[in-house]
Design a protein around this motif. Structure first.
Motif, PDB file in Angstrom:
ATOM      1  N   TYR A 130       0.818  -1.203   0.000  1.00 30.07           N
ATOM      2  CA  TYR A 130       0.000   0.000   0.000  1.00 30.07           C
ATOM      3  C   TYR A 130       0.859   1.263   0.000  1.00 30.07           C
ATOM      4  CZ  TYR A 130      -3.862  -3.104   1.220  1.00 30.07           C
ATOM      5  OH  TYR A 130      -4.804  -4.110   1.207  1.00 30.07           O
TER       6      TYR A 130
ATOM      7  N   PHE B 125      -1.830   7.357   2.829  1.00 26.96           N
ATOM      8  CA  PHE B 125      -2.886   8.285   2.415  1.00 26.96           C
ATOM      9  C   PHE B 125      -2.300   9.680   2.222  1.00 26.96           C
ATOM     10  CE2 PHE B 125      -6.352  11.297   3.574  1.00 26.96           C
ATOM     11  CZ  PHE B 125      -7.087  11.128   2.405  1.00 26.96           C
TER      12      PHE B 125
ATOM     13  N   THR C 133      -1.354   9.342  -3.549  1.00 25.64           N
ATOM     14  CA  THR C 133      -2.798   9.437  -3.342  1.00 25.64           C
ATOM     15  C   THR C 133      -3.326  10.791  -3.815  1.00 25.64           C
ATOM     16  OG1 THR C 133      -2.485   8.055  -1.387  1.00 25.64           O
ATOM     17  CG2 THR C 133      -4.642   9.037  -1.683  1.00 25.64           C
TER      18      THR C 133
ATOM     19  N   PRO D 108     -11.105   8.788   2.223  1.00 23.89           N
ATOM     20  CA  PRO D 108     -11.214   7.330   2.120  1.00 23.89           C
ATOM     21  C   PRO D 108     -12.610   6.818   2.470  1.00 23.89           C
ATOM     22  CG  PRO D 108      -9.290   7.968   3.410  1.00 23.89           C
ATOM     23  CD  PRO D 108     -10.120   9.201   3.235  1.00 23.89           C
TER      24      PRO D 108
ATOM     25  N   VAL E 195     -10.175   1.713   4.729  1.00 24.34           N
ATOM     26  CA  VAL E 195      -8.715   1.727   4.802  1.00 24.34           C
ATOM     27  C   VAL E 195      -8.178   0.331   5.098  1.00 24.34           C
ATOM     28  CG1 VAL E 195      -8.578   4.151   5.496  1.00 24.34           C
ATOM     29  CG2 VAL E 195      -8.783   2.366   7.250  1.00 24.34           C
TER      30      VAL E 195
ATOM     31  N   GLY F 287      -4.397   2.259   8.071  1.00 19.85           N
ATOM     32  CA  GLY F 287      -4.948   3.528   7.595  1.00 19.85           C
ATOM     33  C   GLY F 287      -4.648   3.863   6.148  1.00 19.85           C
ATOM     34  N   ASN F 288      -3.961   2.978   5.430  1.00 17.44           N
ATOM     35  CA  ASN F 288      -3.660   3.244   4.015  1.00 17.44           C
ATOM     36  C   ASN F 288      -4.924   3.183   3.172  1.00 17.44           C
ATOM     37  OD1 ASN F 288      -1.440   1.518   5.380  1.00 17.44           O
ATOM     38  ND2 ASN F 288      -0.338   2.672   3.821  1.00 17.44           N
ATOM     39  N   PRO F 289      -5.015   4.004   2.131  1.00 12.74           N
ATOM     40  CA  PRO F 289      -6.164   3.888   1.232  1.00 12.74           C
ATOM     41  C   PRO F 289      -6.120   2.565   0.475  1.00 12.74           C
ATOM     42  CG  PRO F 289      -4.521   5.358   0.292  1.00 12.74           C
ATOM     43  CD  PRO F 289      -4.059   5.039   1.680  1.00 12.74           C
TER      44      PRO F 289
ATOM     45  N   PHE G 250     -13.650   3.522   7.147  1.00 12.13           N
ATOM     46  CA  PHE G 250     -12.890   4.722   7.495  1.00 12.13           C
ATOM     47  C   PHE G 250     -13.487   5.390   8.732  1.00 12.13           C
ATOM     48  CE2 PHE G 250     -12.152   9.388   6.929  1.00 12.13           C
ATOM     49  CZ  PHE G 250     -10.785   9.354   7.172  1.00 12.13           C
TER      50      PHE G 250
END
Length: 511
Positions: free
Chosen positions: A232, A235, A240, A255, A258, A274-276, A321
């Protein structure tokens, strides 16, 4: 493009760049890095495995980077810039980089490193604030680099310039016309911040130039570089911000869900990264173009690529999210083999390590098998006295990479000192350990004796270090990614012992 896959037995060392000793607060592409390559060659190694090279963001994790393409400015060797007369040695020596031989102070680096690099930029002649013209050959090389990297560099350099303008705020907190990338706003920003943009282009040029010199030196010595690509992107990253269509974002580019992992042995509430998440149907419609370009870029930097969290290509964990933990997530089907089919067609016989750790479903196992990429075996995971484990060496297959532990594990000594008595007893029995004197070396011996084609050992284990040398504890913030090796740690005696181990088990690069 990629080299032919090595099939013979081999060995290597896991050692992050940031953990190398060096003069200015963090490991770098300095003389010490070249000395480490010499040490690897002397000790019969074939591989140097590193962690992601990207610029780190909040939390200092190389797995949360401002860009999937850019390099970490902290790794630029300041002594080379001194020799190029871009910096004055006395001035650099006066700067407090938080220099501590065994620990990195990221707060001090953040405050000081960019200031020093900006001085180098001005003295190079490239800045609007320069009082001299740049060297013609240097300027030509710089301009060619900028032109060759036009697909990602302008967005990244503008993103970093705007991060500076807005005091480090995430791009979602910038003015709406910049957050949503309105053309007029971007054009105006490119004019207003032109000098700062060129500064970040300058940094990336130096990073690539120095890294390629170090990599070429390693390759000449018979050492291949194993790089690491997070599945990933962060964000708060140029990726992104510049490519919202690639991710599961709403109309305001926030988002929808996540990434993370469900509750497991590392964390009872799961891991909330927490990554998109990727919009995989869109990627497929484009022929996975962004992914192909990303992987292609990796093979410019590395000889072998370890793809982190390989399970996410089969199924990914989607967390709503805004949730405070990962407990309410669910699994969603990923692209599966379709991505790797295109990748192999476009890039050929690439050398990949699949990070296939954790709970593996039959479909993940089938995907790894179909790609024919070697998976990972972690010896520390083997010794659960309650059950038979796939991580016990007698269960390995040749097409695998075996480690005593990884950057996410405790050092072998630190781990062994804390495991339950029953597990410790089982490990001693399995490995025929009679005393605790050389316990770590018996773990190393077990990995080397295994059928796995490649054995990779963290440098801390070769040094026999304990919990003080752990790189990262998952699901925690603070005190991670800070360990540094002392300048006198690598010795001829250690190289000889490593070489003997490599020869004994048919993994030596020198035979």
């Amino acid at each position: 493009m990629a080299k032919k896959v090595k099939s013979k037995r081999a060995c290597g060392v896991l050692m992050p760049i940031f953990s190398l000793p060096s003069k200015y607060g963090i490991g770098a592409f300095s003389k010490e890095a070249y000395d480490f390559v010499d040490f690897l060659a002397k000790s019969g190694q074939s591989y140097w495995q590193i962690l992601p090279l990207g610029p780190t963001s909040y939390g200092d994790s190389p797995y949360q980077s401002f860009s999937t393409y850019a390099g970490n400015p902290y790794f630029i060797d300041l002594e080379k810039l001194i020799s190029m007369k871009f910096l004055d040695k006395e001035e650099v020596d006066k700067v407090n980089f938080g220099s501590n031989e065994i620990e990195i102070n990221y707060a001090r680096l953040f405050k000081t490193r960019y200031e020093v690099l900006y001085k180098a930029y001005v003295n190079s002649g490239l800045s609007d604030n320069s009082t001299k013209k740049p060297d013609e050959d240097f300027k030509k090389e710089f301009d060619e680099y900028v032109k060759d990297n036009a697909e990602w560099l302008p967005d990244y350099a503008l993103y970093m310039a705007l991060k500076k303008r807005y005091d480090g705020l995430s791009w979602v907190e910038w003015p709406e016309d910049l957050r949503l990338r309105k053309k007029e706003a971007l054009d105006a920003a490119n004019v207003k911040h032109a000098d700062r943009i060129r500064f970040h282009e300058f940094i990336q040029f130096l990073f690539r130039k120095q890294w390629f010199e170090l990599k070429a030196y390693a390759n000449e010595k018979g050492i291949d570089i194993i790089g690491d690509i997070p599945i990933y992107v962060a964000f708060d990253s140029a990726d992104t911000w510049a490519n919202p269509k690639l991710f599961q974002l709403d109309k305001k580019n926030m988002p929808i869900a996540v990434a993370g992992c469900p509750p497991d042995a590392f964390s009872r509430t799961g891991q909330l990264w927490g990554n998109p998440l990727y919009k995989w149907d869109y990627h497929e419609k484009t022929g996975f173009k962004w992914w192909i370009n990303r992987i292609k870029s990796c093979y410019e930097l590395y000889d072998v690529v370890r793809i982190d969290h390989f399970r996410g290509f089969d199924e990914y964990y989607s967390i709503p999210f805004g949730d405070p933990t990962a407990e309410n997530g669910h699994w969603v089907k990923g692209p599966g083999y379709k991505l790797f089919e295109v990748m192999k067609k476009e890039l050929g016989d690439i050398r990949v390590i699949a990070e296939d750790l954790g709970y593996l479903t039959p479909s993940v196992i089938a995907l790894v098998k179909r790609t024919k990429f070697p998976g990972m075996k972690i010896l520390q995971f083997a010794f659960d006295a309650r059950e038979e484990s796939d991580y016990l060496p007698h269960n390995y297959v040749q097409n695998s990479i075996v480690y005593t532990g990884t950057h996410d594990n405790e050092t072998t000594l630190g781990w062994f000192n804390t495991i339950p008595r029953e597990d410790k007893r089982f490990a001693k029995k399995y490995l025929n350990i009679k005393s605790n004197k050389d316990i770590v070396w018996e773990f190393i011996r077990a990995t080397f004796a295994s059928v796995s084609n490649t054995a990779v050992i963290p440098m801390q284990d070769y040094l026999g270090l304990g919990k003080e040398a752990r790189i990262n504890t998952p699901s925690t913030l603070g005190k991670n990614w800070t360990w540094r090796m002392s300048s006198d740690a690598i010795t001829d005696e250690l190289a000889e012992r490593m070489l003997d181990m490599a020869k004994t088990y048919g993994r030596c690069s020198n035979v």
